[in-house]
Design a protein around this motif. Structure first.
Motif, PDB file in Angstrom:
ATOM      1  N   TYR A  12     -17.622   0.598  22.488  1.00 14.00           N
ATOM      2  CA  TYR A  12     -18.316   1.307  23.564  1.00 14.00           C
ATOM      3  C   TYR A  12     -19.775   0.840  23.662  1.00 14.00           C
ATOM      4  CZ  TYR A  12     -20.538   5.074  26.141  1.00 14.00           C
ATOM      5  OH  TYR A  12     -21.278   5.782  27.050  1.00 14.00           O
ATOM      6  N   GLU A  13     -20.456   0.776  22.495  1.00 14.71           N
ATOM      7  CA  GLU A  13     -21.855   0.330  22.486  1.00 14.71           C
ATOM      8  C   GLU A  13     -21.970  -1.079  23.050  1.00 14.71           C
ATOM      9  OE1 GLU A  13     -24.599   1.861  21.816  1.00 14.71           O
ATOM     10  OE2 GLU A  13     -23.670   3.745  21.217  1.00 14.71           O
ATOM     11  N   MET A  14     -21.054  -1.938  22.638  1.00 21.22           N
ATOM     12  CA  MET A  14     -21.090  -3.327  23.079  1.00 21.22           C
ATOM     13  C   MET A  14     -20.833  -3.421  24.583  1.00 21.22           C
ATOM     14  SD  MET A  14     -19.019  -6.315  21.182  1.00 21.22           S
ATOM     15  CE  MET A  14     -19.595  -7.994  21.295  1.00 21.22           C
ATOM     16  N   ASP A  15     -19.886  -2.643  25.043  1.00 20.59           N
ATOM     17  CA  ASP A  15     -19.554  -2.646  26.468  1.00 20.59           C
ATOM     18  C   ASP A  15     -20.753  -2.185  27.298  1.00 20.59           C
ATOM     19  OD1 ASP A  15     -18.075  -2.916  28.743  1.00 20.59           O
ATOM     20  OD2 ASP A  15     -16.674  -1.297  28.326  1.00 20.59           O
ATOM     21  N   MET A  16     -21.428  -1.135  26.833  1.00 25.14           N
ATOM     22  CA  MET A  16     -22.587  -0.618  27.556  1.00 25.14           C
ATOM     23  C   MET A  16     -23.721  -1.653  27.580  1.00 25.14           C
ATOM     24  SD  MET A  16     -22.013   2.367  28.803  1.00 25.14           S
ATOM     25  CE  MET A  16     -20.394   1.770  29.148  1.00 25.14           C
ATOM     26  N   ALA A  17     -23.921  -2.342  26.435  1.00 28.63           N
ATOM     27  CA  ALA A  17     -24.990  -3.348  26.365  1.00 28.63           C
ATOM     28  C   ALA A  17     -24.670  -4.527  27.288  1.00 28.63           C
ATOM     29  CB  ALA A  17     -25.168  -3.821  24.924  1.00 28.63           C
ATOM     30  N   ILE A  18     -23.414  -4.952  27.300  1.00 30.05           N
ATOM     31  CA  ILE A  18     -23.019  -6.070  28.173  1.00 30.05           C
ATOM     32  C   ILE A  18     -23.204  -5.675  29.641  1.00 30.05           C
ATOM     33  CG2 ILE A  18     -21.047  -7.448  28.967  1.00 30.05           C
ATOM     34  CD1 ILE A  18     -20.005  -7.328  26.030  1.00 30.05           C
ATOM     35  N   ALA A  41     -25.349  -3.596  30.840  1.00 27.38           N
ATOM     36  CA  ALA A  41     -26.787  -3.608  31.135  1.00 27.38           C
ATOM     37  C   ALA A  41     -27.297  -5.044  31.308  1.00 27.38           C
ATOM     38  CB  ALA A  41     -27.552  -2.897  30.026  1.00 27.38           C
ATOM     39  N   LEU A  42     -26.827  -5.964  30.448  1.00 28.06           N
ATOM     40  CA  LEU A  42     -27.237  -7.368  30.571  1.00 28.06           C
ATOM     41  C   LEU A  42     -26.751  -7.973  31.884  1.00 28.06           C
ATOM     42  CD1 LEU A  42     -26.581  -8.771  26.974  1.00 28.06           C
ATOM     43  CD2 LEU A  42     -28.790  -8.554  28.131  1.00 28.06           C
ATOM     44  N   ARG A  43     -25.530  -7.595  32.224  1.00 27.90           N
ATOM     45  CA  ARG A  43     -24.947  -8.116  33.469  1.00 27.90           C
ATOM     46  C   ARG A  43     -25.767  -7.628  34.670  1.00 27.90           C
ATOM     47  NH1 ARG A  43     -19.226  -6.924  32.828  1.00 27.90           N
ATOM     48  NH2 ARG A  43     -18.970  -8.976  31.900  1.00 27.90           N
ATOM     49  N   GLN A  44     -26.239  -6.399  34.583  1.00 29.68           N
ATOM     50  CA  GLN A  44     -27.077  -5.848  35.640  1.00 29.68           C
ATOM     51  C   GLN A  44     -28.380  -6.646  35.766  1.00 29.68           C
ATOM     52  OE1 GLN A  44     -25.981  -3.551  37.702  1.00 29.68           O
ATOM     53  NE2 GLN A  44     -27.878  -3.793  38.872  1.00 29.68           N
ATOM     54  N   LYS A  45     -28.951  -7.032  34.612  1.00 30.46           N
ATOM     55  CA  LYS A  45     -30.177  -7.839  34.638  1.00 30.46           C
ATOM     56  C   LYS A  45     -29.912  -9.204  35.270  1.00 30.46           C
ATOM     57  CE  LYS A  45     -32.843  -5.890  30.858  1.00 30.46           C
ATOM     58  NZ  LYS A  45     -33.350  -6.083  29.495  1.00 30.46           N
ATOM     59  N   ASP A  46     -28.757  -9.781  34.952  1.00 28.08           N
ATOM     60  CA  ASP A  46     -28.368 -11.064  35.569  1.00 28.08           C
ATOM     61  C   ASP A  46     -28.341 -10.924  37.084  1.00 28.08           C
ATOM     62  OD1 ASP A  46     -28.078 -12.396  33.229  1.00 28.08           O
ATOM     63  OD2 ASP A  46     -25.909 -12.712  33.362  1.00 28.08           O
ATOM     64  N   LEU A  47     -27.778  -9.805  37.533  1.00 27.59           N
ATOM     65  CA  LEU A  47     -27.632  -9.587  38.978  1.00 27.59           C
ATOM     66  C   LEU A  47     -28.991  -9.457  39.658  1.00 27.59           C
ATOM     67  CD1 LEU A  47     -24.648  -7.109  39.385  1.00 27.59           C
ATOM     68  CD2 LEU A  47     -24.823  -9.426  40.291  1.00 27.59           C
ATOM     69  N   GLU A  48     -29.939  -8.854  38.921  1.00 26.27           N
ATOM     70  CA  GLU A  48     -31.276  -8.690  39.498  1.00 26.27           C
ATOM     71  C   GLU A  48     -31.991 -10.036  39.612  1.00 26.27           C
ATOM     72  OE1 GLU A  48     -32.948  -5.807  36.839  1.00 26.27           O
ATOM     73  OE2 GLU A  48     -31.596  -4.245  37.595  1.00 26.27           O
ATOM     74  N   ARG A  49     -31.658 -10.964  38.712  1.00 26.25           N
ATOM     75  CA  ARG A  49     -32.307 -12.287  38.724  1.00 26.25           C
ATOM     76  C   ARG A  49     -31.650 -13.242  39.714  1.00 26.25           C
ATOM     77  NH1 ARG A  49     -32.834 -11.976  32.981  1.00 26.25           N
ATOM     78  NH2 ARG A  49     -30.800 -12.947  32.820  1.00 26.25           N
ATOM     79  N   PRO A  52     -28.505 -14.164  42.781  1.00 28.41           N
ATOM     80  CA  PRO A  52     -27.766 -13.544  43.883  1.00 28.41           C
ATOM     81  C   PRO A  52     -26.374 -13.100  43.450  1.00 28.41           C
ATOM     82  CG  PRO A  52     -27.916 -15.924  44.165  1.00 28.41           C
ATOM     83  CD  PRO A  52     -28.794 -15.577  43.016  1.00 28.41           C
ATOM     84  N   VAL A  53     -25.879 -12.085  44.143  1.00 32.36           N
ATOM     85  CA  VAL A  53     -24.525 -11.593  43.854  1.00 32.36           C
ATOM     86  C   VAL A  53     -23.536 -12.740  44.014  1.00 32.36           C
ATOM     87  CG1 VAL A  53     -22.724  -9.981  44.590  1.00 32.36           C
ATOM     88  CG2 VAL A  53     -25.124  -9.279  44.633  1.00 32.36           C
ATOM     89  N   GLY A  54     -22.612 -12.831  43.086  1.00 36.04           N
ATOM     90  CA  GLY A  54     -21.615 -13.912  43.164  1.00 36.04           C
ATOM     91  C   GLY A  54     -22.048 -15.142  42.395  1.00 36.04           C
ATOM     92  N   GLY A  55     -23.315 -15.168  41.951  1.00 35.37           N
ATOM     93  CA  GLY A  55     -23.768 -16.309  41.155  1.00 35.37           C
ATOM     94  C   GLY A  55     -23.167 -16.250  39.764  1.00 35.37           C
ATOM     95  N   PRO A  56     -23.259 -17.347  39.005  1.00 34.60           N
ATOM     96  CA  PRO A  56     -22.649 -17.347  37.670  1.00 34.60           C
ATOM     97  C   PRO A  56     -23.395 -16.405  36.729  1.00 34.60           C
ATOM     98  CG  PRO A  56     -23.900 -19.356  38.040  1.00 34.60           C
ATOM     99  CD  PRO A  56     -23.924 -18.607  39.324  1.00 34.60           C
ATOM    100  N   GLU A  57     -22.653 -15.792  35.810  1.00 42.05           N
ATOM    101  CA  GLU A  57     -23.282 -14.957  34.790  1.00 42.05           C
ATOM    102  C   GLU A  57     -23.935 -15.865  33.760  1.00 42.05           C
ATOM    103  OE1 GLU A  57     -19.872 -12.667  33.549  1.00 42.05           O
ATOM    104  OE2 GLU A  57     -20.629 -10.940  34.667  1.00 42.05           O
ATOM    105  N   SER A  58     -24.894 -15.303  33.019  1.00 42.45           N
ATOM    106  CA  SER A  58     -25.550 -16.115  32.002  1.00 42.45           C
ATOM    107  C   SER A  58     -24.548 -16.449  30.896  1.00 42.45           C
ATOM    108  CB  SER A  58     -26.745 -15.364  31.419  1.00 42.45           C
ATOM    109  OG  SER A  58     -26.294 -14.229  30.724  1.00 42.45           O
ATOM    110  N   PRO A  59     -24.742 -17.618  30.238  1.00 46.54           N
ATOM    111  CA  PRO A  59     -23.802 -18.003  29.163  1.00 46.54           C
ATOM    112  C   PRO A  59     -23.738 -16.941  28.065  1.00 46.54           C
ATOM    113  CG  PRO A  59     -25.340 -19.791  29.673  1.00 46.54           C
ATOM    114  CD  PRO A  59     -25.792 -18.604  30.467  1.00 46.54           C
ATOM    115  N   GLU A  60     -24.865 -16.243  27.834  1.00 43.41           N
ATOM    116  CA  GLU A  60     -24.867 -15.234  26.769  1.00 43.41           C
ATOM    117  C   GLU A  60     -23.943 -14.072  27.130  1.00 43.41           C
ATOM    118  OE1 GLU A  60     -27.539 -16.454  28.247  1.00 43.41           O
ATOM    119  OE2 GLU A  60     -28.655 -17.529  26.681  1.00 43.41           O
ATOM    120  N   VAL A  61     -23.979 -13.686  28.405  1.00 44.35           N
ATOM    121  CA  VAL A  61     -23.100 -12.586  28.830  1.00 44.35           C
ATOM    122  C   VAL A  61     -21.628 -13.008  28.721  1.00 44.35           C
ATOM    123  CG1 VAL A  61     -22.336 -11.272  30.861  1.00 44.35           C
ATOM    124  CG2 VAL A  61     -24.762 -11.380  30.281  1.00 44.35           C
ATOM    125  N   VAL A  62     -21.356 -14.243  29.086  1.00 41.99           N
ATOM    126  CA  VAL A  62     -19.979 -14.738  28.985  1.00 41.99           C
ATOM    127  C   VAL A  62     -19.518 -14.699  27.525  1.00 41.99           C
ATOM    128  CG1 VAL A  62     -18.483 -16.756  29.303  1.00 41.99           C
ATOM    129  CG2 VAL A  62     -20.199 -16.167  31.045  1.00 41.99           C
TER     130      VAL A  62
END
Ligand code: NI
Length: 235
Positions: free
Chosen positions: A191-197, A199-207, A209-219
């Motif tokens: 659960y903790e890991m899922d919540m952290a991921i 949140a990171l994914r949300q930061k990726d989206l803010e940086r 555009p929608v539909g762009g690749p996720e960061s390698p760390e998130v993957v």
């Protein structure tokens, strides 16, 4: 892990459920109690075969199945069909007990191991006094009295009670979950890991555009989550 899910029921669903069950015929709560819990159980319960109980159960089940917090927190394998209880007047409390380890659903003979216990509050907390769900965990006693529509999940292995309701009445829905991940510790890590991921994914989206690749760390972290789940899940 004790987890609160706010507005597990939307206001219109809450109103429908309340309307259905308030006018139904209630029975003594000991109908589903084991011998130990039966000795300390003093409340009313809605017989599960009543049409009102079936309709209310359906509303709750649909609401939970679409709730991502519920799914990620519980990782449900099997959910016992939700039940409804009522505390007030003479039948106003449920002393310390531990829920039975396995519940067998009478209509289907299906077994559910009770890894997680759930209470979904259906009464406005200002409308009654007492009625706290008290759960003993490693941090001490947690006293829980949430807004109507909110749900709490807690480990099925916890000793818990419902304090006497001294004014008004407390309606609730309760049920158990057999999780794909049996261990509370492992479920909490996921659960903790899922919540952290998330949140990171949300930061990726803010940086980006929608539909762009996720960061390698998130993957990579998402891969770790799924590989842990693969290691621990029983399906
Ligand atoms: Ni219980």
């Amino acid at each position: 892990m004790l987890l609160r899910i706010q507005q597990a029921l939307q206001p219109d669903e809450l109103a429908q459920v309340r309307q259905l069950i308030l006018t139904a015929d209630w029975a003594d709560g000991r109908i589903t109690a084991g011998s130990q819990s039966g000795a300390v159980k003093n409340n009313l319960q809605l017989p599960e075969e009543l049409p009102a109980a079936q309709q209310a159960r359906h509303i709750v089940s649909v609401a939970l199945a679409r709730n991502p917090m519920f799914v990620t927190g519980a990782l449900p394998k099997s959910v016992y069909p939700p039940l409804f209880n009522r505390y007030g007047g003479e039948a106003n409390n449920f002393g310390n007990h531990i829920d039975n380890a396995v519940r067998t659903h009478a209509a289907t003979a299906r077994h559910v191991r009770t890894d997680i216990s759930c209470t979904l509050f259906l009464s406005d907390p200002a409308s009654y006094d007492g009625g706290e769900l008290v759960v003993q965990d490693t941090y001490g006693e947690q006293r829980i009295k949430f807004e109507a529509g909110d749900l709490v999940m807690y480990p099925g292995m916890s000793v818990h009670r419902v304090e006497p309701v001294t004014r008004g009445e407390r309606l609730a829905c309760f049920f158990w979950i057999e999780s794909m991940v049996r261990s509370d510790d492992q479920r909490r890590l996921l659960y903790e890991m899922d919540m952290a991921i998330t949140a990171l994914r949300q930061k990726d989206l803010e940086r980006a555009p929608v539909g762009g690749p996720e960061s390698p760390e998130v993957v990579r972290l998402t891969g770790c989550y799924h590989n842990l789940l693969r290691m621990w899940a029983e399906v």
